[in-house]
Design a protein around this motif. Structure first.
Motif, PDB file in Angstrom:
ATOM      1  N   LEU A 168       0.409 -11.341   1.484  1.00  0.00           N
ATOM      2  CA  LEU A 168       2.106 -10.989   1.593  1.00  0.00           C
ATOM      3  C   LEU A 168       2.413 -10.304   0.421  1.00  0.00           C
ATOM      4  N   ARG A 169       2.447 -10.526  -0.765  1.00  0.00           N
ATOM      5  CA  ARG A 169       2.716  -9.884  -1.494  1.00  0.00           C
ATOM      6  C   ARG A 169       1.886  -8.269  -1.944  1.00  0.00           C
ATOM      7  N   THR A 170       0.707  -8.371  -1.473  1.00  0.00           N
ATOM      8  CA  THR A 170       0.449  -6.879  -1.235  1.00  0.00           C
ATOM      9  C   THR A 170       1.054  -5.788  -0.826  1.00  0.00           C
ATOM     10  N   ALA A 171       1.756  -6.878   0.912  1.00  0.00           N
ATOM     11  CA  ALA A 171       2.180  -5.357   1.775  1.00  0.00           C
ATOM     12  C   ALA A 171       3.735  -5.272   1.512  1.00  0.00           C
ATOM     13  N   LEU A 172       3.734  -6.494   0.688  1.00  0.00           N
ATOM     14  CA  LEU A 172       5.224  -5.729   0.215  1.00  0.00           C
ATOM     15  C   LEU A 172       5.756  -4.829  -1.163  1.00  0.00           C
ATOM     16  N   THR A 173       4.355  -4.584  -1.427  1.00  0.00           N
ATOM     17  CA  THR A 173       4.537  -3.938  -2.950  1.00  0.00           C
ATOM     18  C   THR A 173       4.444  -2.638  -2.474  1.00  0.00           C
ATOM     19  N   GLU A 174       3.517  -2.542  -1.387  1.00  0.00           N
ATOM     20  CA  GLU A 174       2.452  -1.245  -0.590  1.00  0.00           C
ATOM     21  C   GLU A 174       3.870  -0.939  -0.223  1.00  0.00           C
TER      22      GLU A 174
ATOM     23  N   VAL B 146      11.137  -4.748   6.730  1.00  0.00           N
ATOM     24  CA  VAL B 146      10.961  -6.928   7.384  1.00  0.00           C
ATOM     25  C   VAL B 146      10.007  -6.057   8.739  1.00  0.00           C
ATOM     26  N   ARG B 147      10.815  -4.884   9.103  1.00  0.00           N
ATOM     27  CA  ARG B 147      10.009  -4.215  10.050  1.00  0.00           C
ATOM     28  C   ARG B 147       8.417  -3.704   9.924  1.00  0.00           C
ATOM     29  N   ARG B 148       8.342  -3.080   8.343  1.00  0.00           N
ATOM     30  CA  ARG B 148       6.990  -2.402   8.136  1.00  0.00           C
ATOM     31  C   ARG B 148       5.875  -4.665   7.666  1.00  0.00           C
ATOM     32  N   VAL B 149       6.685  -4.832   7.112  1.00  0.00           N
ATOM     33  CA  VAL B 149       5.993  -6.155   7.105  1.00  0.00           C
ATOM     34  C   VAL B 149       5.504  -6.981   8.196  1.00  0.00           C
ATOM     35  N   HIS B 150       6.260  -6.735   9.592  1.00  0.00           N
ATOM     36  CA  HIS B 150       5.883  -7.147  10.607  1.00  0.00           C
ATOM     37  C   HIS B 150       4.636  -6.346  11.039  1.00  0.00           C
TER      38      HIS B 150
ATOM     39  N   ALA C 193       7.576  -1.426  -0.538  1.00  0.00           N
ATOM     40  CA  ALA C 193       8.530  -0.371  -1.595  1.00  0.00           C
ATOM     41  C   ALA C 193       7.756   0.339  -1.851  1.00  0.00           C
ATOM     42  N   ALA C 194       6.462   0.678  -1.975  1.00  0.00           N
ATOM     43  CA  ALA C 194       6.250   2.051  -3.106  1.00  0.00           C
ATOM     44  C   ALA C 194       5.861   2.824  -2.233  1.00  0.00           C
ATOM     45  N   ALA C 195       6.515   2.361  -0.421  1.00  0.00           N
ATOM     46  CA  ALA C 195       5.790   3.970   0.421  1.00  0.00           C
ATOM     47  C   ALA C 195       7.158   4.911  -0.183  1.00  0.00           C
ATOM     48  N   GLY C 196       8.723   4.633  -0.261  1.00  0.00           N
ATOM     49  CA  GLY C 196       9.054   6.072  -0.376  1.00  0.00           C
ATOM     50  C   GLY C 196      10.397   6.048  -1.502  1.00  0.00           C
ATOM     51  N   PRO C 197      11.512   6.219  -0.955  1.00  0.00           N
ATOM     52  CA  PRO C 197      12.537   5.659  -1.778  1.00  0.00           C
ATOM     53  C   PRO C 197      13.110   4.220  -1.392  1.00  0.00           C
ATOM     54  N   PRO C 198      14.456   3.383  -2.464  1.00  0.00           N
ATOM     55  CA  PRO C 198      14.255   2.305  -1.666  1.00  0.00           C
ATOM     56  C   PRO C 198      14.299   1.757  -0.207  1.00  0.00           C
ATOM     57  N   VAL C 199      13.523   1.135  -0.142  1.00  0.00           N
ATOM     58  CA  VAL C 199      13.917   0.817   1.898  1.00  0.00           C
ATOM     59  C   VAL C 199      15.012   0.121   1.876  1.00  0.00           C
TER      60      VAL C 199
ATOM     61  N   GLU D   4       9.456  -1.973  -8.998  1.00  0.00           N
ATOM     62  CA  GLU D   4       8.607  -1.220  -8.062  1.00  0.00           C
ATOM     63  C   GLU D   4       7.018  -2.005  -7.569  1.00  0.00           C
ATOM     64  N   SER D   5       6.928  -3.302  -8.035  1.00  0.00           N
ATOM     65  CA  SER D   5       6.129  -4.504  -7.438  1.00  0.00           C
ATOM     66  C   SER D   5       6.469  -6.208  -6.621  1.00  0.00           C
ATOM     67  N   ALA D   6       5.514  -6.619  -6.105  1.00  0.00           N
ATOM     68  CA  ALA D   6       6.074  -8.017  -5.770  1.00  0.00           C
ATOM     69  C   ALA D   6       5.731  -8.524  -6.419  1.00  0.00           C
ATOM     70  N   GLU D   7       7.382  -9.509  -7.103  1.00  0.00           N
ATOM     71  CA  GLU D   7       6.239 -10.504  -7.952  1.00  0.00           C
ATOM     72  C   GLU D   7       7.191 -11.636  -7.906  1.00  0.00           C
TER      73      GLU D   7
END
Length: 361
Positions: free
Chosen positions: A291-297, A311-315, A299-305, A234-237
Motif C-alpha cells: 500500500l505504501r508504494t501504491a500511495l507514493t506512486e 482512492v480510485r487509483r489505489v483501488h 501522489a507522484a503521478a502529477g499535481p496534488p491528487v 511527497e511520499s507515504a510515511e
C-alpha cells in the motif's frame, strides 16, 4: 396530493399498456392463428402460407411463456437490488467532499459479491472540537458483519458530537458493541436455534481507530488494534503512533484511557486511513500488496491528487494486483488539509519550514 395521484395514475397506465404489449399481443395472435386453423384445416390448403402461420403461432406461444416466466423474477431482482443499495448507502453513507477545511473521500471494496458494505466501517463528522474520524474492521467480512457495523456507526455519529474527548467516544463504541453481541447471543441461543452456536461474545472483536483533527492541524489518536494511517506528503510515511490497545470485544478498555498527539497535518498534507484488507491482499504468487508504494506512486503521478482520485487509483492498483479476487473487505479514507497556513508551535517550526521548501521546489 392531486398531482401525486395523477402521477401514480399515469404510471399505472403506462404499466398497463406495457403488459398489454408484452402479454396481450402474443396471446391475441395465438388465438387468431388457432381459430384460423380450426376453420380452415391444414390439409385442405397447399403452399407455404398455412405452414408459416402455424410456425408463427407456436413461436408466439413460446415467446409468451418465456417472457412471462422471466420478466417477473427479473423485475423482483431489480427491486431487491435497489432496496439493498439504498439500505447500504444509508448505513455507510457517502462522506461530504469537504469538512471544516479538509478535503475528504472514502471508498470500500467488499469481498462479498454484490455487496457494497461489508465488515469495514468509516465515518467523519465536523464537531466544535474538531473533525472526528472513525475507521474500523469487524471480525470477518460480508453480510454477517453488517450488524456490528450498524451498531458502531450509529453510536459514533451520536457520541462524536456529545462526548468531550475521544476516550468518551471509544467507551460509547465499546458499550454499543457489547449490546450488539448480547442481542446476537440471545438470538443464537439453543432455545431459538436447533444447534449449539459458538458464543459471539468470546470470538467477535472490532479494531477501531479514532482521530480528532484540530483547526491548527494537530491530530489526536486513540487506537484499539487498528493499522496506523499513512501521512502523504511527497511520499507515504507510516505514522508511528505507538502500540495500540487490544481490539474492542475480548477485553475491557483500561481505566486510564486518553488520546495522544499523533502528528501535525500541515497544509497540503493528507492522511490515508485503511483497513488491514489492503495490506493483506495477495496476488496469485502469494505476494502482499504494498500500500505504501501504491500511495507514493499515486501522489507522484502529477499535481496534488484529489482524495477521490487517490482512492480510485489505489483501488485500481489493488484489483490489478489481486486479479479482482479479494479475500477481505478493503476500506480507504483520505483527508487532505486544504486550510491556510496557521502558526505552528515552536517544536513544529522546522518541519513546517522544510515542508515549505519542498513545496517551493
Amino acid at each position: 396530493m392531486i398531482r401525486t395521484k395523477t402521477w401514480r395514475g399515469a404510471c399505472a397506465g403506462v404499466l398497463s399498456v406495457r403488459r398489454v404489449l408484452v402479454f396481450g399481443l402474443p396471446a391475441v395472435w395465438l388465438v387468431a392463428a388457432t381459430a384460423w386453423e380450426l376453420a380452415c384445416p391444414f390439409g385442405s390448403h397447399g403452399g407455404m402460407a398455412p405452414r408459416f402461420v402455424t410456425c408463427a403461432a407456436f413461436l408466439a406461444l413460446v415467446a409468451y411463456l418465456l417472457t412471462g416466466m422471466r420478466l417477473g423474477p427479473v423485475r423482483e431482482l431489480r427491486r431487491v437490488r435497489e432496496v439493498a443499495r439504498a439500505a447500504q448507502q444509508v448505513l455507510l453513507r457517502p462522506l461530504p467532499p469537504r469538512l471544516d477545511g479538509l478535503a475528504v473521500a472514502a471508498g470500500q471494496l467488499s469481498a462479498s459479491r454484490g455487496a457494497t458494505v461489508g465488515g469495514d466501517l468509516y465515518e467523519a463528522v465536523a464537531t466544535p472540537r474538531g473533525v472526528r474520524v472513525v475507521i474500523g474492521d469487524v471480525r470477518g467480512h460480508g453480510l454477517a458483519a453488517i450488524g456490528a457495523v450498524a451498531a458502531l456507526l450509529g453510536s459514533f455519529r451520536e457520541a462524536a458530537h456529545d462526548e468531550a474527548d475521544l476516550a468518551g467516544v471509544m467507551r460509547k463504541l465499546e458499550r454499543a458493541l457489547q449490546r450488539h453481541l448480547r442481542e446476537r447471543s440471545r438470538s443464537e441461543h439453543p432455545s431459538v436455534s436447533s444447534t449449539d452456536p459458538d458464543s459471539p461474545l468470546a470470538e467477535e472483536f472490532v479494531t477501531v481507530l479514532l482521530l480528532e483533527i484540530h483547526e491548527d492541524g494537530e491530530v489526536l489518536a486513540l487506537n484499539c488494534g487498528h493499522p496506523w494511517p499513512y501521512r502523504l506528503r511527497e511520499s507515504a510515511e507510516p505514522l508511528a503512533g505507538g502500540d495500540p490497545l487490544p481490539p474492542l470485544g475480548p477485553f475491557p478498555l483500561p481505566d486510564g484511557l486518553s488520546a495522544h498527539r499523533c502528528t501535525r497535518l500541515l497544509p497540503g498534507d493528507a492522511l490515508v486511513l485503511h483497513t488491514d484488507g489492503a495490506e493483506d491482499a495477495r496476488d496469485g504468487d502469494g505476494r502482499f500488496f504494498c500500500l505504501r508504494t501504491a500511495l507514493t506512486e499515486a501522489a507522484a503521478a502529477g499535481p496534488p491528487v484529489p482524495p477521490a482520485a487517490l482512492v480510485r487509483r489505489v483501488h485500481t492498483a489493488l484489483l490489478r494486483h489481486t486479479g479482482g479476487r479479494l479475500t477481505d473487505d478493503v476500506a480507504l479514507l483520505v483527508l487532505r488539509n486544504d486550510r491556510r497556513q496557521s502558526p505552528a508551535p515552536p517544536g513544529d517550526q522546522e518541519p513546517r519550514r522544510s515542508h515549505a521548501r519542498s513545496a517551493h521546489r
